[in-house]
Scaffold this active site. Structure first.
Site, PDB file in Angstrom:
ATOM      1  N   THR A 189      44.220  50.352  52.017  1.00 15.26           N
ATOM      2  CA  THR A 189      44.977  49.277  51.362  1.00 15.26           C
ATOM      3  C   THR A 189      45.746  49.900  50.242  1.00 15.26           C
ATOM      4  O   THR A 189      45.390  49.863  49.090  1.00 15.26           O
ATOM      5  CB  THR A 189      44.181  48.071  50.868  1.00 15.26           C
ATOM      6  OG1 THR A 189      45.135  47.106  50.429  1.00 15.26           O
ATOM      7  CG2 THR A 189      43.325  48.277  49.711  1.00 15.26           C
ATOM      8  N   THR A 406      35.639  36.164  44.968  1.00 12.55           N
ATOM      9  CA  THR A 406      35.336  35.060  44.044  1.00 12.55           C
ATOM     10  C   THR A 406      35.381  35.469  42.585  1.00 12.55           C
ATOM     11  O   THR A 406      35.304  34.620  41.707  1.00 12.55           O
ATOM     12  CB  THR A 406      33.946  34.480  44.354  1.00 12.55           C
ATOM     13  OG1 THR A 406      32.986  35.545  44.340  1.00 12.55           O
ATOM     14  CG2 THR A 406      33.953  33.811  45.709  1.00 12.55           C
TER      15      THR A 406
END
Length: 406
Positions: A189, A406
């Protein structure tokens, strides 16, 4: 070849900026939208993740680069715009917003996103922030801002520029990159945007990029995960005024060398900034039967969780190195293998002919406690070699990825 300041704005005719628009976080100190623009049309090329699951911005960029030209890059952090509702539409909208803010056409832009997968992109934030991102600057501060705007879990910005001489003219290459986790060979990534004022055809630019990436970015692994979003794109506007590079002549050779050095330094920076990493691990496999087998062996070593954990603990457990080589599926004779560890404070030989050597454990621990550790492997079977880069595996890696969404 010399390193110079300026990143993507170091080459002539390139401007950049990065702003906070609130894609994910409301913290105003976190930039999350970057824009790069050339004063002239560029020859353009890109390579993409090998993951079968690809984010929408990659497909949009592939469409935009079909003619081998571009004017700029629009990129956001905080959201990957992958595997979520409206992803393709919002990737296209990013290009339209960049075009509207700069007076160009949507197809003139490379589009990229990085961040959380599976959550709908906050296109309203990008729509509100794009005009400010288009307050482009040609100075170093523009590249700095853009480099920071594409960071996610990166702890440091990744930015570099090099100058070389081609045909009696100074040619400059600049780049910004991001990457820290979800990094594995075949691109991770990571996003990398390279700008250059070199005059080079789109065909030769693509050839150079495809020659360099396998020997730089594709030799990095942090955690064995190949991302959905990674991309390396290069834009060349020709404003250096060097003789146009149309084939593999001396000018191409110099350009290729500069591009490889640029990408290699950024690849090392990505590996060294792996999520939670405390040190960079370099594995050099020498005297192999082929470059391909040397690369496979080196990748297996830097990608091994057990090797990475041993490096974190400064434990000279060379058996884990040999074990990783053994399952790499690359051909080699274990009974010929020599292994040593080295760093800025010295070197220690730990294995010869596939067998362990007596060595000073405390000296080895000191060597393995440095910021960069090199694992040298000699196979004594041929003339080929390859170097790959990774990082250690720390408690912090689990902490970062345990609650990343989260």
């Amino acid at each position: 070849m010399k390193q110079i300041p300026g990143g993507v704005t170091a080459p002539k005719g390139f401007r950049a900026w990065g702003v906070h628009c609130g894609v994910k976080s409301k913290k105003a100190d976190k930039k999350d939208l970057a824009l790069i623009l050339s004063d002239q049309e560029c020859a353009a090329a890109a390579v993409y993740t090998m993951n079968r699951v690809k984010a929408a911005p990659l497909y949009v960029t592939m469409e935009h680069l079909e003619d081998g030209t571009a004017w700029g890059v629009a990129a956001n952090s905080g959201n990957a715009n992958a595997c979520c509702p409206m992803s393709h539409e919002y990737a296209e909208e990013m290009a339209r917003l960049a075009a509207r803010a700069t007076g160009r056409a949507p197809a003139d832009f490379v589009v990229a996103s990085t961040g959380v997968i599976g959550q709908t992109l906050n296109i309203a934030a990008i729509r509100a922030g794009m005009p400010a991102a288009a307050g482009l600057t040609a100075g170093p501060e523009g590249s700095d801002a853009a480099a920071r705007a594409i960071m996610t879990t990166d702890t440091v910005k990744k930015e570099l520029a090099l100058a070389c001489s081609i045909g009696g003219r100074t040619v400059t290459l600049g780049a910004i990159a991001k990457g820290s986790g979800m990094i594995h060979p075949n691109m991770g990534t990571m996003l990398c945007f390279v700008t250059t004022d070199c005059a080079i055809t789109r065909e030769m630019l693509s050839e150079a990029l495809r020659e360099v990436v396998p020997r730089t970015f594709n030799r990095v692994t942090v955690d064995g995960d190949t991302s959905t979003n990674d991309m390396c794109a290069v834009l060349a506007n020709g404003m250096a005024g060097n003789p146009l590079i149309e084939w593999k002549d001396d000018g191409y050779t110099v350009f290729l060398k500069a591009l490889r050095q640029l990408c290699q330094e950024l690849a090392r920076a990505i590996a060294g900034d792996g999520e939670g990493a405390s040190r960079l691990i370099t594995c050099a496999v020498r005297e192999a039967r082929s470059e391909e087998s040397a690369e496979r062996l080196a990748k297996a070593v830097v990608g091994s969780p057990l090797v990475k954990a041993a490096m974190f603990g400064a434990d000279a457990n060379w058996g884990r190195v040999l074990c990783a080589m053994g399952y790499s599926k690359a051909p080699f004779r274990p009974e010929y293998v020599d292994i040593s560890f080295s760093s800025a404070v010295g070197a220690v030989a730990v294995c010869r002919g596939g067998m362990g050597l007596d060595f000073d454990e405390e000296a080895a621990r000191s060597i393995l406690s440095q910021d960069e550790v090199v694992i040298d492997v000699h196979l004594h079977e041929g003339e080929h070699e390859a170097t790959c880069w990774g990082c250690d595996l720390t408690y912090e890696y689990v902490k970062i990825n345990g609650d990343y969404r989260t």
